[in-house]
Scaffold this motif. Sequence first.
Motif, PDB file in Angstrom:
ATOM      1  N   GLY A  82      42.479  46.446  28.619  1.00 46.77           N
ATOM      2  CA  GLY A  82      43.094  45.621  27.587  1.00 46.77           C
ATOM      3  C   GLY A  82      42.474  44.235  27.500  1.00 46.77           C
ATOM      4  N   ALA A  83      42.178  43.642  28.657  1.00 44.83           N
ATOM      5  CA  ALA A  83      41.559  42.312  28.664  1.00 44.83           C
ATOM      6  C   ALA A  83      40.149  42.377  28.099  1.00 44.83           C
ATOM      7  CB  ALA A  83      41.535  41.747  30.082  1.00 44.83           C
ATOM      8  N   ARG A  84      39.411  43.397  28.487  1.00 39.88           N
ATOM      9  CA  ARG A  84      38.036  43.545  28.001  1.00 39.88           C
ATOM     10  C   ARG A  84      38.012  43.671  26.480  1.00 39.88           C
ATOM     11  NH1 ARG A  84      34.229  47.626  27.250  1.00 39.88           N
ATOM     12  NH2 ARG A  84      35.637  49.269  27.913  1.00 39.88           N
ATOM     13  N   LYS A  85      38.967  44.451  25.958  1.00 41.67           N
ATOM     14  CA  LYS A  85      39.048  44.651  24.515  1.00 41.67           C
ATOM     15  C   LYS A  85      39.532  43.382  23.805  1.00 41.67           C
ATOM     16  CE  LYS A  85      41.249  47.552  21.014  1.00 41.67           C
ATOM     17  NZ  LYS A  85      42.222  48.615  20.766  1.00 41.67           N
ATOM     18  N   ALA A  91      32.732  43.078  30.723  1.00 40.55           N
ATOM     19  CA  ALA A  91      33.465  43.571  31.888  1.00 40.55           C
ATOM     20  C   ALA A  91      34.754  42.781  32.077  1.00 40.55           C
ATOM     21  CB  ALA A  91      32.598  43.451  33.139  1.00 40.55           C
ATOM     22  N   ALA A  92      35.699  43.420  32.742  1.00 42.04           N
ATOM     23  CA  ALA A  92      36.973  42.768  33.063  1.00 42.04           C
ATOM     24  C   ALA A  92      37.432  43.201  34.441  1.00 42.04           C
ATOM     25  CB  ALA A  92      38.041  43.128  32.035  1.00 42.04           C
ATOM     26  N   VAL A  93      38.064  42.279  35.123  1.00 43.01           N
ATOM     27  CA  VAL A  93      38.702  42.589  36.398  1.00 43.01           C
ATOM     28  C   VAL A  93      40.170  42.204  36.272  1.00 43.01           C
ATOM     29  CG1 VAL A  93      38.148  40.361  37.500  1.00 43.01           C
ATOM     30  CG2 VAL A  93      38.509  42.407  38.914  1.00 43.01           C
ATOM     31  N   SER A  94      41.031  43.022  36.879  1.00 40.06           N
ATOM     32  CA  SER A  94      42.471  42.765  36.809  1.00 40.06           C
ATOM     33  C   SER A  94      43.083  42.851  38.197  1.00 40.06           C
ATOM     34  CB  SER A  94      43.150  43.780  35.887  1.00 40.06           C
ATOM     35  OG  SER A  94      43.075  45.082  36.454  1.00 40.06           O
ATOM     36  N   VAL A  95      44.223  42.180  38.348  1.00 46.81           N
ATOM     37  CA  VAL A  95      44.961  42.210  39.611  1.00 46.81           C
ATOM     38  C   VAL A  95      46.436  42.324  39.296  1.00 46.81           C
ATOM     39  CG1 VAL A  95      45.537  40.956  41.712  1.00 46.81           C
ATOM     40  CG2 VAL A  95      43.245  40.762  40.765  1.00 46.81           C
ATOM     41  N   THR A  96      47.085  43.268  39.962  1.00 43.74           N
ATOM     42  CA  THR A  96      48.534  43.390  39.873  1.00 43.74           C
ATOM     43  C   THR A  96      49.056  43.757  41.257  1.00 43.74           C
ATOM     44  OG1 THR A  96      50.392  44.426  38.709  1.00 43.74           O
ATOM     45  CG2 THR A  96      48.447  45.820  39.082  1.00 43.74           C
ATOM     46  N   GLY A  97      50.089  43.078  41.695  1.00 48.63           N
ATOM     47  CA  GLY A  97      50.572  43.349  43.049  1.00 48.63           C
ATOM     48  C   GLY A  97      51.809  42.555  43.392  1.00 48.63           C
ATOM     49  N   LEU A  98      52.157  42.647  44.663  1.00 45.40           N
ATOM     50  CA  LEU A  98      53.355  41.981  45.177  1.00 45.40           C
ATOM     51  C   LEU A  98      52.960  40.974  46.256  1.00 45.40           C
ATOM     52  CD1 LEU A  98      55.528  45.184  45.441  1.00 45.40           C
ATOM     53  CD2 LEU A  98      55.904  43.293  43.868  1.00 45.40           C
ATOM     54  N   GLY A 111      52.477  42.701  49.685  1.00 49.41           N
ATOM     55  CA  GLY A 111      51.080  42.817  50.102  1.00 49.41           C
ATOM     56  C   GLY A 111      50.330  43.930  49.400  1.00 49.41           C
ATOM     57  N   LEU A 112      51.066  44.825  48.700  1.00 50.81           N
ATOM     58  CA  LEU A 112      50.402  45.898  47.967  1.00 50.81           C
ATOM     59  C   LEU A 112      49.814  45.327  46.682  1.00 50.81           C
ATOM     60  CD1 LEU A 112      49.721  48.924  47.668  1.00 50.81           C
ATOM     61  CD2 LEU A 112      51.889  49.167  46.428  1.00 50.81           C
ATOM     62  N   VAL A 113      48.510  45.531  46.507  1.00 50.21           N
ATOM     63  CA  VAL A 113      47.797  44.996  45.347  1.00 50.21           C
ATOM     64  C   VAL A 113      46.839  46.059  44.832  1.00 50.21           C
ATOM     65  CG1 VAL A 113      46.130  43.253  44.564  1.00 50.21           C
ATOM     66  CG2 VAL A 113      47.951  42.604  46.149  1.00 50.21           C
ATOM     67  N   PHE A 114      46.776  46.183  43.518  1.00 54.71           N
ATOM     68  CA  PHE A 114      45.782  47.040  42.867  1.00 54.71           C
ATOM     69  C   PHE A 114      44.853  46.153  42.069  1.00 54.71           C
ATOM     70  CE2 PHE A 114      49.139  49.989  43.790  1.00 54.71           C
ATOM     71  CZ  PHE A 114      48.474  51.159  44.121  1.00 54.71           C
ATOM     72  N   ILE A 115      43.571  46.378  42.237  1.00 56.39           N
ATOM     73  CA  ILE A 115      42.559  45.641  41.500  1.00 56.39           C
ATOM     74  C   ILE A 115      41.859  46.621  40.577  1.00 56.39           C
ATOM     75  CG2 ILE A 115      40.447  44.263  41.654  1.00 56.39           C
ATOM     76  CD1 ILE A 115      41.472  43.313  44.418  1.00 56.39           C
ATOM     77  N   GLY A 116      41.828  46.294  39.295  1.00 55.98           N
ATOM     78  CA  GLY A 116      41.196  47.148  38.306  1.00 55.98           C
ATOM     79  C   GLY A 116      39.898  46.545  37.811  1.00 55.98           C
ATOM     80  N   TYR A 117      39.045  47.396  37.300  1.00 55.15           N
ATOM     81  CA  TYR A 117      37.767  46.956  36.755  1.00 55.15           C
ATOM     82  C   TYR A 117      37.447  47.840  35.559  1.00 55.15           C
ATOM     83  CZ  TYR A 117      32.816  45.982  36.228  1.00 55.15           C
ATOM     84  OH  TYR A 117      31.602  45.627  35.717  1.00 55.15           O
ATOM     85  N   SER A 118      36.916  47.228  34.512  1.00 55.20           N
ATOM     86  CA  SER A 118      36.523  47.999  33.333  1.00 55.20           C
ATOM     87  C   SER A 118      35.251  47.425  32.726  1.00 55.20           C
ATOM     88  CB  SER A 118      37.640  47.980  32.287  1.00 55.20           C
ATOM     89  OG  SER A 118      37.275  48.742  31.157  1.00 55.20           O
ATOM     90  N   GLU A 119      34.366  48.325  32.371  1.00 49.01           N
ATOM     91  CA  GLU A 119      33.187  48.009  31.571  1.00 49.01           C
ATOM     92  C   GLU A 119      32.936  49.235  30.712  1.00 49.01           C
ATOM     93  OE1 GLU A 119      29.541  49.361  34.496  1.00 49.01           O
ATOM     94  OE2 GLU A 119      30.173  47.285  34.562  1.00 49.01           O
ATOM     95  N   GLU A 120      32.015  49.149  29.782  1.00 48.96           N
ATOM     96  CA  GLU A 120      31.730  50.282  28.903  1.00 48.96           C
ATOM     97  C   GLU A 120      31.405  51.512  29.739  1.00 48.96           C
ATOM     98  OE1 GLU A 120      31.659  52.318  25.534  1.00 48.96           O
ATOM     99  OE2 GLU A 120      31.967  50.152  25.515  1.00 48.96           O
ATOM    100  N   GLY A 121      32.192  52.572  29.563  1.00 44.96           N
ATOM    101  CA  GLY A 121      31.930  53.831  30.244  1.00 44.96           C
ATOM    102  C   GLY A 121      32.451  53.944  31.662  1.00 44.96           C
ATOM    103  N   ARG A 122      33.105  52.906  32.190  1.00 43.06           N
ATOM    104  CA  ARG A 122      33.589  52.972  33.575  1.00 43.06           C
ATOM    105  C   ARG A 122      34.828  52.108  33.740  1.00 43.06           C
ATOM    106  NH1 ARG A 122      29.928  51.229  38.745  1.00 43.06           N
ATOM    107  NH2 ARG A 122      29.467  49.476  37.371  1.00 43.06           N
ATOM    108  N   THR A 123      35.901  52.734  34.170  1.00 42.77           N
ATOM    109  CA  THR A 123      37.135  52.022  34.515  1.00 42.77           C
ATOM    110  C   THR A 123      37.646  52.609  35.816  1.00 42.77           C
ATOM    111  OG1 THR A 123      37.665  51.589  32.197  1.00 42.77           O
ATOM    112  CG2 THR A 123      39.478  51.456  33.761  1.00 42.77           C
ATOM    113  N   LEU A 124      38.064  51.747  36.725  1.00 44.03           N
ATOM    114  CA  LEU A 124      38.558  52.224  38.014  1.00 44.03           C
ATOM    115  C   LEU A 124      39.527  51.212  38.596  1.00 44.03           C
ATOM    116  CD1 LEU A 124      36.965  50.491  40.482  1.00 44.03           C
ATOM    117  CD2 LEU A 124      35.065  51.765  39.518  1.00 44.03           C
ATOM    118  N   SER A 125      40.199  51.637  39.645  1.00 42.29           N
ATOM    119  CA  SER A 125      41.063  50.712  40.379  1.00 42.29           C
ATOM    120  C   SER A 125      40.992  51.050  41.859  1.00 42.29           C
ATOM    121  CB  SER A 125      42.517  50.800  39.890  1.00 42.29           C
ATOM    122  OG  SER A 125      43.027  52.088  40.104  1.00 42.29           O
TER     123      SER A 125
END
Length: 155
Positions: A82-85, A91-98, A111-125
């Motif tokens: 969503g941020a990338r768009k 590219a975009a990096v995201s962080v969501t956690g406690l 302490g639980l955190v998920f870090i996301g990453y998105s670029e054309e053709g690749r999105t992961l966390s």
Amino acid sequence: MTSLCCKVLSALKGKTLVTAESCTGGGIGAALTAIPGSSEIYKGGIISYTNWVKHNLLGVPQELLDTLGAVSGPVAEAMAQGARKALQAHAAVSVTGLAGPGGDDFGNPVGLVFIGYSEEGRTLSRRYLFSGDRDQVRSQAVREALKLVLELQNI
């Protein structure tokens, strides 16, 4: 932190990066913009501290927020996409956690955190479980988010 930010910016030369931050509250953006000339790479970010912002500005599906909660891999991925768009970046990096002091309604621990990453053709966390107080969790999340961006530029 300065050295890591310089490496990230150098690795992204000719590209643009944006952020979507929840528990880090703009910490990634602050770290990057402390570097002179960072505006050539870093366009900006969205601090999406609430689910309303995640859904309405970043386009995170409400169903994900309702069923998995904000602290999950799929939400981190949707935030990055969503941020990338929204900010029209490579590219975009995201962080969501406690970061604390308490967990959430889904039973996730502090302490639980998920870090996301998105670029054309690749999105992961990636999932992380950090220890320490609120400030320590947040600073570890910022560092790991930057390290993830750097790692993925070198693949």
